[in-house]
Design a protein around this motif. Structure first.
Motif, mmCIF file in Angstrom:
data_model
loop_
_atom_site.group_PDB
_atom_site.id
_atom_site.type_symbol
_atom_site.label_atom_id
_atom_site.label_comp_id
_atom_site.label_asym_id
_atom_site.label_seq_id
_atom_site.Cartn_x
_atom_site.Cartn_y
_atom_site.Cartn_z
ATOM 1 N N UNK A 1 -6.925 0.958 142.730
ATOM 2 C CA UNK A 1 -6.971 1.992 143.761
ATOM 3 C C UNK A 1 -6.775 3.340 143.085
ATOM 4 N N UNK A 2 -7.279 4.380 143.722
ATOM 5 C CA UNK A 2 -7.202 5.724 143.131
ATOM 6 C C UNK A 2 -5.844 6.387 143.320
ATOM 7 N N UNK B 1 -13.287 -12.646 140.821
ATOM 8 C CA UNK B 1 -13.812 -11.364 141.293
ATOM 9 C C UNK B 1 -12.978 -10.215 140.734
ATOM 10 N N UNK B 2 -13.636 -9.308 140.043
ATOM 11 C CA UNK B 2 -12.983 -8.112 139.491
ATOM 12 C C UNK B 2 -13.766 -6.904 139.955
ATOM 13 N N UNK B 3 -13.109 -6.028 140.721
ATOM 14 C CA UNK B 3 -13.765 -4.882 141.338
ATOM 15 C C UNK B 3 -13.197 -3.564 140.819
ATOM 16 N N UNK B 4 -13.990 -2.522 140.967
ATOM 17 C CA UNK B 4 -13.594 -1.162 140.587
ATOM 18 C C UNK B 4 -13.151 -1.134 139.128
ATOM 19 N N UNK C 1 -3.274 -1.233 139.854
ATOM 20 C CA UNK C 1 -4.054 -2.467 139.957
ATOM 21 C C UNK C 1 -3.364 -3.497 140.852
ATOM 22 N N UNK C 2 -4.168 -4.090 141.717
ATOM 23 C CA UNK C 2 -3.744 -5.189 142.584
ATOM 24 C C UNK C 2 -4.441 -6.444 142.077
ATOM 25 N N UNK C 3 -3.670 -7.509 141.874
ATOM 26 C CA UNK C 3 -4.247 -8.770 141.413
ATOM 27 C C UNK C 3 -3.924 -9.866 142.428
#
Length: 123
Positions: free
Chosen positions: A12-13, A107-110, A88-90
């Protein structure tokens, strides 16, 4: 039937409640879609965040999703390694499935795509 783990991560930003909750939902939806699973197939979800995300519990977003009310959830802090990916959220989603390990889609996003470029198929 076996228990399999599905890994995922997203960044997230900003350290704000709504972006954290939205990113958690986005990541979980992608894991569910890519692996064709339903909440009843899920054993549990383990959620970690980096120590710079402390505005909310990401599991709150999952708990509010329709059909996910009874899924066991747990949040924890990621190991704070110097130079590791920030904000980072995992997720580790444990499911009951007949799929083989090779059929599981992580799945790995952003910005989290940098964690596992070999597994990152999302843009």
């Amino acid at each position: 039937m076996s228990v399999r783990g599905i890994r995922g991560a997203i960044t997230v930003d900003v350290n704000e409640e709504q972006p954290i909750l939205n990113a958690t939902i986005e990541l979980l939806h992608a894991i569910v879609a890519d692996n064709e699973i339903v909440p009843d197939d899920i054993c549990s979800v383990f959620v970690t965040v980096t120590n710079d995300l402390d505005e909310t519990f990401p599991a709150r977003a999952i708990r509010q999703m329709n059909g996910w009310e009874l899924v066991p959830l747990m949040c924890a802090l990621e190991v704070p390694v110097k130079g590791s990916l920030e904000r980072c959220i995992r997720l580790m989603v444990l499911i009951n499935t007949d799929k083989t390990q090779a059929e599981i889609r992580h799945v790995y996003l952003s910005g989290a795509q940098a964690l596992r470029p070999d597994l990152s198929s999302k843009a």
